[in-house]
Design a protein around this motif. Structure first.
Motif, PDB file in Angstrom:
ATOM      1  N   PRO A   7      -1.503 -67.208 -31.204  1.00  0.00           N
ATOM      2  CA  PRO A   7      -1.802 -65.815 -30.859  1.00  0.00           C
ATOM      3  C   PRO A   7      -2.842 -65.228 -31.799  1.00  0.00           C
ATOM      4  CG  PRO A   7       0.328 -65.984 -31.954  1.00  0.00           C
ATOM      5  CD  PRO A   7      -0.121 -67.382 -31.659  1.00  0.00           C
ATOM      6  N   SER A   8      -3.641 -64.324 -31.282  1.00  0.00           N
ATOM      7  CA  SER A   8      -4.662 -63.666 -32.093  1.00  0.00           C
ATOM      8  C   SER A   8      -4.000 -62.676 -33.051  1.00  0.00           C
ATOM      9  CB  SER A   8      -5.645 -62.921 -31.189  1.00  0.00           C
ATOM     10  OG  SER A   8      -4.974 -61.857 -30.522  1.00  0.00           O
ATOM     11  N   LEU A   9      -4.757 -62.220 -34.039  1.00  0.00           N
ATOM     12  CA  LEU A   9      -4.238 -61.233 -34.979  1.00  0.00           C
ATOM     13  C   LEU A   9      -3.845 -59.947 -34.258  1.00  0.00           C
ATOM     14  CD1 LEU A   9      -6.689 -61.649 -38.010  1.00  0.00           C
ATOM     15  CD2 LEU A   9      -4.304 -62.390 -37.836  1.00  0.00           C
ATOM     16  N   ARG A  10      -4.620 -59.592 -33.242  1.00  0.00           N
ATOM     17  CA  ARG A  10      -4.293 -58.385 -32.469  1.00  0.00           C
ATOM     18  C   ARG A  10      -2.967 -58.544 -31.746  1.00  0.00           C
ATOM     19  NH1 ARG A  10      -8.096 -55.703 -27.685  1.00  0.00           N
ATOM     20  NH2 ARG A  10      -6.727 -53.910 -27.256  1.00  0.00           N
ATOM     21  N   GLU A  11      -2.758 -59.725 -31.167  1.00  0.00           N
ATOM     22  CA  GLU A  11      -1.507 -59.976 -30.463  1.00  0.00           C
ATOM     23  C   GLU A  11      -0.333 -59.988 -31.424  1.00  0.00           C
ATOM     24  OE1 GLU A  11       1.185 -60.427 -27.551  1.00  0.00           O
ATOM     25  OE2 GLU A  11      -0.951 -59.972 -27.292  1.00  0.00           O
ATOM     26  N   LEU A  12      -0.523 -60.578 -32.601  1.00  0.00           N
ATOM     27  CA  LEU A  12       0.539 -60.588 -33.606  1.00  0.00           C
ATOM     28  C   LEU A  12       0.904 -59.173 -34.035  1.00  0.00           C
ATOM     29  CD1 LEU A  12      -0.542 -63.600 -35.848  1.00  0.00           C
ATOM     30  CD2 LEU A  12       1.486 -63.460 -34.378  1.00  0.00           C
ATOM     31  N   LYS A  13      -0.112 -58.331 -34.196  1.00  0.00           N
ATOM     32  CA  LYS A  13       0.144 -56.939 -34.585  1.00  0.00           C
ATOM     33  C   LYS A  13       0.927 -56.208 -33.498  1.00  0.00           C
ATOM     34  CE  LYS A  13      -2.128 -52.678 -36.102  1.00  0.00           C
ATOM     35  NZ  LYS A  13      -3.415 -52.009 -36.405  1.00  0.00           N
ATOM     36  N   LYS A  14       0.563 -56.449 -32.240  1.00  0.00           N
ATOM     37  CA  LYS A  14       1.287 -55.817 -31.131  1.00  0.00           C
ATOM     38  C   LYS A  14       2.742 -56.273 -31.104  1.00  0.00           C
ATOM     39  CE  LYS A  14      -0.658 -55.600 -27.099  1.00  0.00           C
ATOM     40  NZ  LYS A  14      -1.410 -56.016 -25.874  1.00  0.00           N
ATOM     41  N   ARG A  15       2.965 -57.560 -31.354  1.00  0.00           N
ATOM     42  CA  ARG A  15       4.336 -58.075 -31.372  1.00  0.00           C
ATOM     43  C   ARG A  15       5.145 -57.429 -32.484  1.00  0.00           C
ATOM     44  NH1 ARG A  15       3.767 -64.672 -30.608  1.00  0.00           N
ATOM     45  NH2 ARG A  15       2.611 -64.639 -28.624  1.00  0.00           N
ATOM     46  N   ARG A  16       4.530 -57.319 -33.668  1.00  0.00           N
ATOM     47  CA  ARG A  16       5.239 -56.710 -34.793  1.00  0.00           C
ATOM     48  C   ARG A  16       5.559 -55.250 -34.510  1.00  0.00           C
ATOM     49  NH1 ARG A  16       1.693 -60.035 -38.040  1.00  0.00           N
ATOM     50  NH2 ARG A  16       0.208 -58.318 -38.177  1.00  0.00           N
ATOM     51  N   THR A  17       4.637 -54.552 -33.866  1.00  0.00           N
ATOM     52  CA  THR A  17       4.865 -53.145 -33.534  1.00  0.00           C
ATOM     53  C   THR A  17       6.014 -53.007 -32.534  1.00  0.00           C
ATOM     54  OG1 THR A  17       2.539 -52.597 -33.921  1.00  0.00           O
ATOM     55  CG2 THR A  17       3.828 -51.047 -32.601  1.00  0.00           C
ATOM     56  N   ALA A  24      14.048 -49.981 -34.678  1.00  0.00           N
ATOM     57  CA  ALA A  24      14.278 -48.585 -35.055  1.00  0.00           C
ATOM     58  C   ALA A  24      15.142 -47.887 -34.004  1.00  0.00           C
ATOM     59  CB  ALA A  24      12.946 -47.853 -35.218  1.00  0.00           C
ATOM     60  N   ALA A  25      14.857 -48.142 -32.740  1.00  0.00           N
ATOM     61  CA  ALA A  25      15.623 -47.536 -31.658  1.00  0.00           C
ATOM     62  C   ALA A  25      17.067 -48.016 -31.673  1.00  0.00           C
ATOM     63  CB  ALA A  25      14.977 -47.864 -30.320  1.00  0.00           C
ATOM     64  N   ILE A  26      17.272 -49.307 -31.821  1.00  0.00           N
ATOM     65  CA  ILE A  26      18.631 -49.856 -31.799  1.00  0.00           C
ATOM     66  C   ILE A  26      19.455 -49.297 -32.951  1.00  0.00           C
ATOM     67  CG2 ILE A  26      19.972 -51.988 -32.101  1.00  0.00           C
ATOM     68  CD1 ILE A  26      17.762 -53.409 -30.481  1.00  0.00           C
ATOM     69  N   ARG A  27      18.843 -49.143 -34.133  1.00  0.00           N
ATOM     70  CA  ARG A  27      19.577 -48.548 -35.259  1.00  0.00           C
ATOM     71  C   ARG A  27      20.058 -47.145 -34.915  1.00  0.00           C
ATOM     72  NH1 ARG A  27      15.539 -51.134 -38.361  1.00  0.00           N
ATOM     73  NH2 ARG A  27      14.310 -49.224 -38.442  1.00  0.00           N
ATOM     74  N   LEU A  28      19.199 -46.348 -34.298  1.00  0.00           N
ATOM     75  CA  LEU A  28      19.586 -44.994 -33.908  1.00  0.00           C
ATOM     76  C   LEU A  28      20.658 -44.999 -32.828  1.00  0.00           C
ATOM     77  CD1 LEU A  28      16.177 -43.082 -33.819  1.00  0.00           C
ATOM     78  CD2 LEU A  28      18.088 -42.666 -35.364  1.00  0.00           C
ATOM     79  N   ALA A  43      10.606 -42.232 -31.609  1.00  0.00           N
ATOM     80  CA  ALA A  43       9.208 -42.228 -32.043  1.00  0.00           C
ATOM     81  C   ALA A  43       9.083 -41.687 -33.462  1.00  0.00           C
ATOM     82  CB  ALA A  43       8.369 -41.402 -31.071  1.00  0.00           C
ATOM     83  N   ALA A  44       9.811 -40.609 -33.751  1.00  0.00           N
ATOM     84  CA  ALA A  44       9.752 -40.019 -35.095  1.00  0.00           C
ATOM     85  C   ALA A  44      10.284 -40.994 -36.142  1.00  0.00           C
ATOM     86  CB  ALA A  44      10.542 -38.721 -35.123  1.00  0.00           C
ATOM     87  N   ALA A  45      11.391 -41.678 -35.817  1.00  0.00           N
ATOM     88  CA  ALA A  45      11.974 -42.630 -36.764  1.00  0.00           C
ATOM     89  C   ALA A  45      11.028 -43.792 -37.036  1.00  0.00           C
ATOM     90  CB  ALA A  45      13.307 -43.142 -36.230  1.00  0.00           C
ATOM     91  N   ALA A  46      10.266 -44.168 -36.011  1.00  0.00           N
ATOM     92  CA  ALA A  46       9.320 -45.282 -36.167  1.00  0.00           C
ATOM     93  C   ALA A  46       7.951 -44.822 -36.643  1.00  0.00           C
ATOM     94  CB  ALA A  46       9.176 -46.012 -34.829  1.00  0.00           C
ATOM     95  N   GLU A  47       7.801 -43.491 -36.816  1.00  0.00           N
ATOM     96  CA  GLU A  47       6.557 -42.902 -37.308  1.00  0.00           C
ATOM     97  C   GLU A  47       5.377 -43.192 -36.380  1.00  0.00           C
ATOM     98  OE1 GLU A  47       6.203 -44.351 -41.337  1.00  0.00           O
ATOM     99  OE2 GLU A  47       7.553 -42.795 -42.091  1.00  0.00           O
ATOM    100  N   SER A  49       3.709 -41.692 -32.312  1.00  0.00           N
ATOM    101  CA  SER A  49       3.798 -40.634 -31.316  1.00  0.00           C
ATOM    102  C   SER A  49       4.525 -41.132 -30.073  1.00  0.00           C
ATOM    103  CB  SER A  49       2.391 -40.167 -30.919  1.00  0.00           C
ATOM    104  OG  SER A  49       1.706 -41.209 -30.244  1.00  0.00           O
ATOM    105  N   LYS A  50       5.025 -40.212 -29.251  1.00  0.00           N
ATOM    106  CA  LYS A  50       5.665 -40.615 -28.001  1.00  0.00           C
ATOM    107  C   LYS A  50       4.706 -41.392 -27.097  1.00  0.00           C
ATOM    108  CE  LYS A  50       8.291 -37.995 -25.558  1.00  0.00           C
ATOM    109  NZ  LYS A  50       8.847 -36.838 -24.808  1.00  0.00           N
ATOM    110  N   PRO A  51       3.450 -40.937 -26.937  1.00  0.00           N
ATOM    111  CA  PRO A  51       2.533 -41.724 -26.104  1.00  0.00           C
ATOM    112  C   PRO A  51       2.355 -43.150 -26.617  1.00  0.00           C
ATOM    113  CG  PRO A  51       1.658 -39.521 -26.423  1.00  0.00           C
ATOM    114  CD  PRO A  51       2.848 -39.645 -27.329  1.00  0.00           C
ATOM    115  N   THR A  52       2.324 -43.313 -27.935  1.00  0.00           N
ATOM    116  CA  THR A  52       2.198 -44.666 -28.491  1.00  0.00           C
ATOM    117  C   THR A  52       3.418 -45.500 -28.145  1.00  0.00           C
ATOM    118  OG1 THR A  52       0.798 -43.955 -30.335  1.00  0.00           O
ATOM    119  CG2 THR A  52       2.020 -46.011 -30.622  1.00  0.00           C
ATOM    120  N   LEU A  53       4.604 -44.897 -28.295  1.00  0.00           N
ATOM    121  CA  LEU A  53       5.829 -45.630 -27.967  1.00  0.00           C
ATOM    122  C   LEU A  53       5.812 -46.067 -26.508  1.00  0.00           C
ATOM    123  CD1 LEU A  53       9.417 -44.830 -29.109  1.00  0.00           C
ATOM    124  CD2 LEU A  53       8.969 -45.305 -26.710  1.00  0.00           C
TER     125      LEU A  53
END
Length: 206
Positions: A7-17, A24-28, A43-47, A49-53
């Protein structure tokens, strides 16, 4: 099995995100209850925005079921990557029994507290249970494609295989939820798996 390109670095970053958002959601959800947590709180817990989530997950349910993402086509990958001369059912039997040995949560034979808490969240939330049907349907479709042959026969075979795996896992979950340890259940779980896959081997043509 042939490995795909790294996977590319971009894909790895997306996976990590995606992973970070899901965790974060499961903990809540475990802390407050699924229905008591809004997407904005996640979204707030993960720092973010809602659109990003929402670019990563279409719904609250998807945040929880992300843990299943790698397993959705697992059976299909096992069949496609099996060694020459090994039947599809035998490859899946070996894979399932190996999963029991390593306490893979997908087999139901895992008594780690975090896994048990996740299962209570999953099976205790009606909307999540409903979403599981879609997961199983996609798993069957992928497996049917890997099995090949006439479409209806492949679909029927895939449905039977997925059903056996589901029943085996649910029995393990039931016993552990009732207070038994994974070590105590393991012997019966392995025997049940051997019985289930033997029935499949007798009933399904290659």
């Amino acid at each position: 099995m042939t490995q795909g390109p790294a996977p590319s670095l971009r894909e790895l970053k997306k996976r990590r995100t995606r992973e970070a958002l899901s965790e974060a959601a499961i903990r809540l959800f475990l802390e407050k209850g699924f229905e008591n947590v809004s997407v904005a709180e996640v979204a707030a817990a993960a720092e973010v925005s809602k659109p990003t989530l929402f670019r990563y997950f279409a719904s609250k349910e998807d945040l929880v079921l992300h843990r299943f993402a790698d397993h959705e086509d697992e059976a299909a990958r096992v069949v496609a990557g099996r060694a020459e001369g090994v039947s599809a059912v035998e490859a899946l039997r070996r894979h399932f029994v190996a999963g029991l040995d390593r306490r893979d949560p997908v087999t139901g034979l895992c008594d780690h507290p975090a896994v048990l808490a996740y299962q209570r969240l999953l099976y205790g939330t009606p909307s999540l249970v409903a979403r599981l049907h879609g997961y199983r349907e996609r798993s069957e479709q992928a497996l049917a494609g890997a099995l090949g042959g006439p479409a209806i026969e492949a679909r029927l075979a895939a449905g039977q295989i997925v059903a056996v795996q589901r029943v085996l896992a649910e029995e393990n979950v039931r016993r552990i939820a009732a207070g038994e340890s994974a070590d105590a259940v393991e012997g019966d779980a392995v025997r049940a798996a051997e019985v289930g896959f033997a029935q499949l081997a007798r009933g399904l043509p290659e």
